[in-house]
Design a protein around this motif. Structure first.
Motif, PDB file in Angstrom:
ATOM      1  N   ASP A  17       5.637 -14.074  -1.177  1.00 25.81           N
ATOM      2  CA  ASP A  17       5.128 -12.190  -1.496  1.00 25.81           C
ATOM      3  C   ASP A  17       4.543 -11.700  -2.312  1.00 25.81           C
ATOM      4  N   TRP A  67      -2.525  -0.153  -2.431  1.00 28.93           N
ATOM      5  CA  TRP A  67      -3.352   0.194  -1.136  1.00 28.93           C
ATOM      6  C   TRP A  67      -2.152   1.760  -0.936  1.00 28.93           C
ATOM      7  N   TRP A  68      -1.491   1.564  -1.104  1.00 27.52           N
ATOM      8  CA  TRP A  68      -0.276   2.784  -1.032  1.00 27.52           C
ATOM      9  C   TRP A  68      -1.233   3.620  -1.770  1.00 27.52           C
ATOM     10  N   SER A  82      -6.243  -1.687   8.331  1.00 29.38           N
ATOM     11  CA  SER A  82      -5.981  -1.911   6.930  1.00 29.38           C
ATOM     12  C   SER A  82      -4.689  -2.558   6.966  1.00 29.38           C
ATOM     13  N   TRP A  83      -3.991  -1.591   7.368  1.00 30.78           N
ATOM     14  CA  TRP A  83      -2.349  -1.847   7.902  1.00 30.78           C
ATOM     15  C   TRP A  83      -1.894  -2.570   8.287  1.00 30.78           C
ATOM     16  N   LEU A 120      -2.405  -6.395   7.585  1.00 28.76           N
ATOM     17  CA  LEU A 120      -1.527  -6.702   6.241  1.00 28.76           C
ATOM     18  C   LEU A 120      -0.028  -6.879   7.103  1.00 28.76           C
ATOM     19  N   ILE A 155       1.403 -10.153  -1.411  1.00 31.91           N
ATOM     20  CA  ILE A 155       1.756  -9.116  -0.324  1.00 31.91           C
ATOM     21  C   ILE A 155       2.312  -7.637  -1.294  1.00 31.91           C
ATOM     22  N   ILE A 156       2.862  -7.856  -1.945  1.00 39.92           N
ATOM     23  CA  ILE A 156       3.466  -7.294  -2.388  1.00 39.92           C
ATOM     24  C   ILE A 156       2.087  -6.097  -3.349  1.00 39.92           C
ATOM     25  N   LYS A 192       3.192   3.546   6.284  1.00 41.04           N
ATOM     26  CA  LYS A 192       2.511   4.118   6.426  1.00 41.04           C
ATOM     27  C   LYS A 192       1.306   4.503   7.495  1.00 41.04           C
ATOM     28  N   GLN A 229      -7.835   3.773   8.621  1.00 37.43           N
ATOM     29  CA  GLN A 229      -7.075   3.078   7.902  1.00 37.43           C
ATOM     30  C   GLN A 229      -5.677   1.999   8.110  1.00 37.43           C
ATOM     31  N   VAL A 256       5.866  -0.754   3.016  1.00 35.53           N
ATOM     32  CA  VAL A 256       5.163   0.602   3.198  1.00 35.53           C
ATOM     33  C   VAL A 256       3.971   0.218   4.324  1.00 35.53           C
ATOM     34  N   PRO A 284       7.006  -4.501   0.768  1.00 34.69           N
ATOM     35  CA  PRO A 284       5.642  -5.148   1.260  1.00 34.69           C
ATOM     36  C   PRO A 284       5.466  -4.064   3.786  1.00 34.69           C
ATOM     37  N   SER A 289      -0.001  -4.353  -1.086  1.00 38.49           N
ATOM     38  CA  SER A 289       0.660  -2.806  -0.901  1.00 38.49           C
ATOM     39  C   SER A 289       0.901  -2.337  -1.212  1.00 38.49           C
TER      40      SER A 289
END
Lengths: 228, 233, 52
Positions: free
Chosen positions: B157, B167-168, A202-203, A206, B160-161, A186, A199, A182, A179, B164
């Motif tokens: 995790d 969204w990805w 939001s990243w 996260l 969160i995984i 990103k 965006q 990612v 995560p 992510s």
């Protein structure tokens, strides 16, 4: 003997780690060239398509950092193990959690410096442009390196005392870092490519929650990892 | 006498599990109607969904054991943690394979980066690391503490995984198929979940005994046996 | 008009995936074989003597 405070001992240990890195500059240099080599390899693996390379630059940066982090973390605990200095530190009345904070921050600083160093290389090699601000780039690099460093320090301490530690550390670390990878890749890509749909926040959110979670967990769990 | 009674009860439990498993397979493969859109291919769901659910249940058991172990060390908790991590690995590996096979006729590709399936796949690799750690640490007490820490790190995790990956992926495409579900399908799925749950329990108990016996062998060595691995402090 | 609607509905009906039993067979074969192999491995690893 008065027990030093958490922050004071963290500060001292942090400088000790940085000093160690500085004294063994050859190791840091090797790390820099390793990450440069990975960047070059990514480019060669994909061919000289500039547009494609530029679009993937964020991913390359973080893969290079991730691969280097395994070497950096392994090294930083190899030094401790070979000198039995973690055992030595335990003899001093120092809060074990400050070892985690100091080592974690030192690793994060090392990685972040590496990351900032790689950006001009990306600009020169892959024709990357900083579309958003430098501030955002530095923010995402800092948060991403903190995200690698917290679980990395915890796992580094564990793996350094296990057999097959060179395989074990990435095997433990990489899956849970997905995560963070990612979000960081990103976010960096948005800095390079522009962010028409906003965006970016939001990243960052996260990545920030990943950081909070794992720095908190590491802070609580590290004493159990290094206890006798 | 007591031993033999226990033995018989165990055999009966295993046979009962097998019977329920066979009945559940029949409801899913024969009795339930084919899906309106996916046809007979949808029957994979009756194995795929329970497998993945049991993987998540194993992961939850592992997480609870890891937390409990750090507060109150016990070989039993450690053994159950080891057992649940391995069942999570087995159920997760088969479950994701089934998901990929199901994806081929419905999505056109084996792997469509579905957030839930991808989360399970990442967890699989993480638990493989957990099992490798257990194998590579010889001191049982250190192994227990370190794997407990690792299990906690993996479990927290999960959300969160999931986010992510979601969204990805949402930057590329969104996939949603809201459908009404036939009551017969619900019935078949319930039976299959029950069946796979019982299989999980049987596996967990068997694996737990193996782990506990290994722990006791490691920790209660009267004299150093020849060829026994010396623990280097 | 109605004919056109009918043909559209028929087309939707045909949209259901036909056959595909080979996928189902492969999936269940992998599932059952995998679980059976794991069961065998558990049996092979069973503790030989009762722990004292």
């Amino acid at each position: 003997m008065r027990r030093p405070g958490l922050l004071a001992s963290t500060w001292v240990l942090f400088w000790k780690d940085l000093l160690l890195e500085w004294r063994s500059r050859a190791r840091v240099n090797a790390l820099v060239f390793f990450s440069l080599a990975t960047l070059l390899l990514f480019s060669f693996a994909l061919g000289p398509d500039t547009a494609l390379l530029r679009r993937n630059a964020g991913g390359y940066l973080w893969l290079a950092l991730l691969l280097s982090s395994v070497l950096a973390l392994g090294e930083s605990f190899r030094v401790e193990r070979e000198n039995s200095s973690l055992e030595g530190l335990r003899l001093v009345p120092v809060d074990t959690r400050s070892i985690f904070l100091a080592k974690g921050i030192a690793n994060a600083v090392l990685l972040a410096a590496l990351g900032v160093l790689l950006v001009p290389v990306l600009v020169a090699l892959l024709d990357v442009r900083i579309v958003l601000s430098w501030g955002r780039l530095v923010t995402i690099i800092a948060l991403g390196c903190l995200a690698i460093a917290a679980p990395g320090t915890l796992y580094g301490a564990i793996a350094s005392h296990a057999r097959a530690r060179d395989v074990l550390l990435p095997l433990l670390l990489f899956p849970i870092l997905i995560p963070a990878l990612v979000a960081a890749a990103k976010g960096t890509a948005l800095v390079f490519e522009g962010d028409p749909m906003t965006q970016f926040p939001s990243w960052i959110a996260l990545l920030g929650s990943f950081d909070l979670l794992y720095w908190g967990l590491g802070f609580v769990l590290f004493p159990r990892v290094v206890e006798e | 006498m007591e031993m033999r009674m226990r033995r018989r009860l165990e055999i009966a439990a295993v046979l009962g599990t097998l019977g329920i498993f066979a009945y559940a397979a029949w409801t899913g493969l024969v009795w339930a109607p084919p899906d309106r859109e996916m046809g007979d291919v949808q029957r994979i769901m009756y194995a795929h969904v329970p497998m993945v659910q049991m993987m998540l249940l194993s992961g939850t058991i592992n997480f609870v054991c890891c937390v409990v172990y750090l507060f109150r060390a016990s070989w039993k908790t450690d053994a159950l943690a080891e057992a649940s991590a391995e069942t999570a690995l087995v159920f997760g590996a088969i479950g994701t394979t089934l998901g990929a096979i199901w994806g081929r006729p419905t999505w056109g590709v084996y792997w469509a980066w579905d957030p839930r399936l991808t989360t399970v796949a990442i967890l699989l690799v993480a638990y493989a690391g957990y099992m490798a750690l257990r194998r590579f640490v010889d001191d049982p007490e250190r192994r227990a503490v370190w794997s407990a820490v690792t299990g906690i790190i993996i479990a927290v995790d999960v959300p969160i995984i999931y986010f992510s990956v979601k969204w990805w992926k949402s930057l590329h495409q969104v996939q949603s198929t809201p459908r009404t579900v036939d009551p017969q399908m619900v019935y078949a799925l319930r039976w299959n979940i029950t069946a796979f749950f019982l299989v999980l329990i049987v596996f967990l108990v068997a694996r737990y005994r193996i782990a506990l016996a290994a722990r006791l062998r490691e920790t209660t060595v009267p004299e150093p046996a020849p060829g026994a691995q010396q623990v280097v402090a | 008009m109605m004919n056109a609607l009918h043909s559209v509905l028929a087309a939707v009906g045909e949209g259901r995936i036909q056959g595909g039993w080979e996928y189902v067979k492969a999936a269940y074969a992998i599932c059952w074989t995998g679980l059976a192999l794991y069961a065998v491995s558990l049996w092979a690893r069973r503790p030989r003597e009762e722990p004292k």
